[in-house]
Design an enzyme around this catalytic site. Structure first.
Site, PDB file in Angstrom:
ATOM      1  CB  THR A   1      -0.942   0.032   1.210  1.00 32.14           C
ATOM      2  OG1 THR A   1      -0.184   0.252   2.405  1.00 32.14           O
ATOM      3  CG2 THR A   1      -1.725  -1.271   1.339  1.00 32.14           C
TER       4      THR A   1
ATOM      5  CE1 TYR B   1       2.126   9.795  10.017  1.00 33.17           C
ATOM      6  CE2 TYR B   1       3.803  10.389  11.629  1.00 33.17           C
ATOM      7  CZ  TYR B   1       3.435   9.748  10.454  1.00 33.17           C
ATOM      8  OH  TYR B   1       4.385   9.065   9.731  1.00 33.17           O
TER       9      TYR B   1
ATOM     10  N   GLY C   1       7.175   3.681  -0.327  1.00 32.64           N
ATOM     11  CA  GLY C   1       6.478   2.556  -0.941  1.00 32.64           C
ATOM     12  C   GLY C   1       7.006   2.239  -2.326  1.00 32.64           C
TER      13      GLY C   1
END
Length: 240
Positions: free
Chosen positions: A7, A148, A14
């Site tokens: 993902t 976060y 990524g």
């Protein structure tokens, strides 16, 4: 041939993970939300190496994100790498419910939903891996990034718990916790802020994406079978 789902494959970390995976005999399922150009580039690289990258489009900040992915994925995976995410900066009292919901969906709820779906088949495999890209803020908390930090801390707690549940199988569950890494996000910092940040890091520099990728590759190595429930810090000694 292993089937690996990443993902957040259009992001700096990524995408670098996917590029490293193309050196192996794997099929990479690369998730993106809006940046299709990054996935097109990955697919071009894969074609040149006679490898395969399958694009998977989904909004992981949505409550339907995991299902959107599942509609485009095979029934079984060997490796699941959760690298999707974003942050929201600012004082917590000025945050909104929408911001909090989006952070929890992309970092916690949707990754857990994906993991739960693939877990039964992964537990039967002779080799299986789940890896989260968490954050130093999930370990220590970060001022002006309370939401976060909460989401990333949730990832770490989940990794440790699920690793205990599955430790007698061939599945390992781990997380990489990067500190300040050179990505398009850090290039937005002013020169003054960048210098202040660098001075605060014992190593005296920001980390490189390739150093995060190296940590992921360690967890994916079959020789790391006895390592599970571990949070590997890649932060130059920067514990905020």
């Amino acid at each position: 041939m292993k089937h690996i789902f990443v993902t957040g494959a259009s992001g700096a970390i990524g995408r670098a993970i996917c590029e490293a995976l193309l050196q192996q005999e794997v099929t990479v399922y690369a998730h993106y939300h809006t940046n299709r150009a990054a996935i097109d580039n990955l697919q071009q690289q894969a074609q040149e190496l006679n490898k395969k990258v399958v694009a998977v489009q989904a909004d992981m900040t949505s409550a339907t994100g995991a299902q959107e992915c599942l509609d485009q994925l095979p029934s079984e995976l060997d490796v699941l790498i959760h690298a999707a995410g974003h942050t929201v900066e600012g004082l917590f009292q000025e945050s909104t419910d929408t911001q909090l919901a989006g952070l929890l969906q992309v970092h916690v709820q949707q990754p857990l939903a994906l993991t739960r779906h693939f877990l039964p088949s992964m537990l039967r495999k002779p080799y299986a891996r789940v890896v989260f890209i968490s954050s130093v803020f999930g370990q220590t908390g970060g001022a002006y990034e309370s939401m976060y930090s909460t989401a990333k801390g949730g990832q770490i707690a989940f990794v440790k718990a699920l690793a205990k549940e599955t430790a007698r199988t061939k599945l390992t569950v781990n997380a990489v916790a990067p500190g300040a890494i050179e990505t398009p996000m850090t290039t937005k910092l002013s020169q003054e802020d960048l210098e202040a940040l660098t001075m605060d890091i014992p190593a005296g520099r920001l980390g490189h994406v390739k150093e995060v990728v190296h940590a992921v590759r360690y967890f994916l190595d079959p020789a790391s079978q006895y390592v599970t429930g571990h949070i590997l810090s890649v932060n130059g000694g920067w514990y905020t």
